[in-house]
Write a protein that holds these residues in place. Sequence first.
Motif, PDB file in Angstrom:
ATOM      1  N   ASP A  49      -0.773  -5.247  18.755  1.00 31.09           N
ATOM      2  CA  ASP A  49       0.639  -4.880  18.681  1.00 31.09           C
ATOM      3  C   ASP A  49       1.413  -5.673  17.633  1.00 31.09           C
ATOM      4  N   SER A  50       0.731  -6.413  16.769  1.00 30.53           N
ATOM      5  CA  SER A  50       1.451  -7.218  15.778  1.00 30.53           C
ATOM      6  C   SER A  50       1.851  -6.364  14.574  1.00 30.53           C
ATOM      7  N   VAL A  51       2.764  -6.895  13.778  1.00 25.23           N
ATOM      8  CA  VAL A  51       3.198  -6.207  12.564  1.00 25.23           C
ATOM      9  C   VAL A  51       2.031  -6.054  11.592  1.00 25.23           C
ATOM     10  N   VAL A  52       1.236  -7.113  11.392  1.00 21.68           N
ATOM     11  CA  VAL A  52       0.141  -7.013  10.427  1.00 21.68           C
ATOM     12  C   VAL A  52      -0.954  -6.069  10.911  1.00 21.68           C
ATOM     13  N   SER A  53      -1.147  -5.955  12.216  1.00 25.65           N
ATOM     14  CA  SER A  53      -2.133  -5.006  12.728  1.00 25.65           C
ATOM     15  C   SER A  53      -1.677  -3.570  12.484  1.00 25.65           C
ATOM     16  N   PRO A  63      10.359  -3.656   8.567  1.00 25.23           N
ATOM     17  CA  PRO A  63      11.390  -4.670   8.344  1.00 25.23           C
ATOM     18  C   PRO A  63      10.750  -6.012   7.970  1.00 25.23           C
ATOM     19  N   LEU A  64      11.342  -6.718   7.032  1.00 27.18           N
ATOM     20  CA  LEU A  64      10.780  -7.968   6.523  1.00 27.18           C
ATOM     21  C   LEU A  64      10.762  -9.028   7.618  1.00 27.18           C
ATOM     22  N   ARG A 118      -0.969  -8.313  -5.348  1.00 31.74           N
ATOM     23  CA  ARG A 118       0.469  -8.445  -5.643  1.00 31.74           C
ATOM     24  C   ARG A 118       1.097  -7.102  -5.997  1.00 31.74           C
ATOM     25  N   GLY A 119       0.286  -6.148  -6.466  1.00 29.75           N
ATOM     26  CA  GLY A 119       0.799  -4.815  -6.731  1.00 29.75           C
ATOM     27  C   GLY A 119       0.835  -3.953  -5.485  1.00 29.75           C
ATOM     28  N   ARG A 120      -0.028  -4.251  -4.516  1.00 30.58           N
ATOM     29  CA  ARG A 120      -0.082  -3.459  -3.284  1.00 30.58           C
ATOM     30  C   ARG A 120       0.904  -3.943  -2.224  1.00 30.58           C
ATOM     31  N   LEU A 121       1.165  -5.250  -2.203  1.00 29.58           N
ATOM     32  CA  LEU A 121       1.999  -5.863  -1.169  1.00 29.58           C
ATOM     33  C   LEU A 121       3.289  -6.347  -1.811  1.00 29.58           C
ATOM     34  N   ARG A 122       4.425  -5.847  -1.300  1.00 27.52           N
ATOM     35  CA  ARG A 122       5.714  -6.210  -1.894  1.00 27.52           C
ATOM     36  C   ARG A 122       6.686  -6.638  -0.799  1.00 27.52           C
ATOM     37  N   LEU A 128       9.185  -5.153   3.919  1.00 27.22           N
ATOM     38  CA  LEU A 128       7.833  -5.545   3.545  1.00 27.22           C
ATOM     39  C   LEU A 128       7.038  -4.265   3.382  1.00 27.22           C
ATOM     40  N   GLU A 129       6.437  -4.066   2.206  1.00 27.76           N
ATOM     41  CA  GLU A 129       5.742  -2.824   1.909  1.00 27.76           C
ATOM     42  C   GLU A 129       4.280  -3.100   1.574  1.00 27.76           C
TER      43      GLU A 129
END
Length: 287
Positions: A49-53, A63-64, A118-122, A128-129
């Motif tokens: 249930d985490s954001v990174v999962s 949301p950041l 760095r191009g995939r994660l912004r 947070l994308e």
Amino acid sequence: MSAHSVWSFEAIGTAWTIETPAPLPHHTRAEVDAIIAGFEREWSRFRDDSVVSALAVNGGTVPLPADAAAMLDLYDEVDAATRGAVNPLIGDSLARLGYDARYSFAGGAPEPAPVDWRGRLRWSGDRLELDVPATIDVGALGKGRLVDLVAANLIASGVDVFVVDASGDLLARGAAERIALEHPYDRTRAIGVIDLADGALCASAITRRAWGQGLHHVLDARTGVPVTAYAATWALAADAMHADALATALFFDGGAELAAAWGVQWVRMRTDGRVEWSPASTAELFS
């Protein structure tokens, strides 16, 4: 610290202690628990249930999280210093070797992390994308960040003397501590000692979180292969996040240069037993 109270607990998969001159009040302990729980809800790849999962399954935009910019900005700096060896999208590489959310420890073939992370994660503004699904793992500096957050809460609560110890990542305020540098191959021995006062000491070793033949948690993101040159590292800095990041970077070329740029002292031990240290190191090393 002479007369003191010790609060011991488990968090983020490891043992913690907080030492203070007097027991922490209930509301302060509750605040610490809430800080840790919130960090895990956002950054633990071991929780469904985490954001990174969620990002690992779907990618997209969320949301950041409160600590994203601080941690990912530092990842960017460490990535540049180590020429891509340290990368926050290393999570899938760790899982492929068996260090996955189920702790299967069933090693597969190594897989490099995306070099173009760095191009995939912004991260900017309040978002947070992640362009495509991938597993963010903040293990290179996340525990240090959490130690800093807990310490900041203690200070805000009026506690000005304490030691926070998250299984080798320590932060002390108002107290001088002599810390043993544990031998990575024999926990009953130390290769030296170092004095810690009003600062952070973070350590990393390939013998912690190790499984299988030659498998452990410190990977070169460029190859997905566990490192073999160094066995253990220690870094002493003003805050735990920078010390933790340096303890990771020191396994790679460029780590010592980054430490010099940050003004951080360090010690590291090669897998053949040789020990190296920074020019300004105050550690007392045993022959």
